[in-house]
Design an enzyme around this catalytic site. Sequence first.
Site, mmCIF file in Angstrom:
data_model
loop_
_atom_site.group_PDB
_atom_site.id
_atom_site.type_symbol
_atom_site.label_atom_id
_atom_site.label_comp_id
_atom_site.label_asym_id
_atom_site.label_seq_id
_atom_site.Cartn_x
_atom_site.Cartn_y
_atom_site.Cartn_z
ATOM 1 N N ARG A 32 0.788 -1.243 0.000
ATOM 2 C CA ARG A 32 0.000 0.000 0.000
ATOM 3 C C ARG A 32 0.814 1.284 0.000
ATOM 4 O O ARG A 32 0.245 2.362 0.034
ATOM 5 C CB ARG A 32 -1.015 0.034 1.158
ATOM 6 C CG ARG A 32 -1.975 -1.115 1.113
ATOM 7 C CD ARG A 32 -3.192 -0.915 1.954
ATOM 8 N NE ARG A 32 -2.904 -0.872 3.375
ATOM 9 C CZ ARG A 32 -3.845 -0.768 4.302
ATOM 10 N NH1 ARG A 32 -5.107 -0.704 3.963
ATOM 11 N NH2 ARG A 32 -3.526 -0.738 5.568
ATOM 12 N N ASP A 33 2.139 1.210 -0.051
ATOM 13 C CA ASP A 33 2.930 2.444 -0.073
ATOM 14 C C ASP A 33 4.274 2.226 -0.770
ATOM 15 O O ASP A 33 5.326 2.603 -0.250
ATOM 16 C CB ASP A 33 3.128 2.975 1.341
ATOM 17 C CG ASP A 33 3.526 4.442 1.387
ATOM 18 O OD1 ASP A 33 3.226 5.183 0.416
ATOM 19 O OD2 ASP A 33 4.121 4.868 2.400
ATOM 20 N N ILE A 34 4.230 1.623 -1.943
ATOM 21 C CA ILE A 34 5.467 1.433 -2.713
ATOM 22 C C ILE A 34 5.868 2.790 -3.292
ATOM 23 O O ILE A 34 5.106 3.422 -4.026
ATOM 24 C CB ILE A 34 5.268 0.393 -3.838
ATOM 25 C CG1 ILE A 34 4.946 -0.978 -3.238
ATOM 26 C CG2 ILE A 34 6.492 0.327 -4.747
ATOM 27 C CD1 ILE A 34 6.048 -1.576 -2.377
ATOM 28 N N THR A 73 0.977 7.167 -0.275
ATOM 29 C CA THR A 73 1.589 8.453 -0.597
ATOM 30 C C THR A 73 0.981 8.957 -1.897
ATOM 31 O O THR A 73 1.034 8.264 -2.914
ATOM 32 C CB THR A 73 3.114 8.272 -0.743
ATOM 33 O OG1 THR A 73 3.618 7.714 0.481
ATOM 34 C CG2 THR A 73 3.804 9.596 -1.028
#
Length: 160
Positions: A32-34, A73
């Site tokens: 969920r935040d690569i 992000t």
Amino acid sequence: MQNGLPLEDALNIVRDVASGLHYAASKNFVHRDIKPENILFREDNSPVITDFGIARDTQSVTQMTVIGTVMGTPHYMSPEQARAEEIDGRSDLYNLGIIVYEMLSGHVPYDAPSALATSIKHINDPIPLLPPRLTGFQAFINRALAKHPDDRFQTGEEMI
């Protein structure tokens, strides 16, 4: 990335990260935040995906986060993340697609003065075109950044 990467190095990084995301998804985890800050490098320069702080087990009956909340992000967020919808490993692959676009062009494809405005661009704006010298990568970018998950790479192996 800020100083530029040789194309072969960039492709090796993408391959290794896609492989790691494929493995995570096969175990029902979505990161969920690569983003670039969550990819670190070992001494041999091989990449490691880090910061699974907001990762989610897609098979868990326990909700670790509130459904309908936005996680991630904004510059790297998939359209379904921006809409606070249910996500799977294809969302992580979209995030990686954003990184590929940034590696090739030197900037993220969607940028705006606020996090909300950036998120809306992921949902509504067309996929930007790469510079003419990079048109050979446009089909890859179009698939990686498709607005609907069914139109994207379905697995990390497929992306590789």
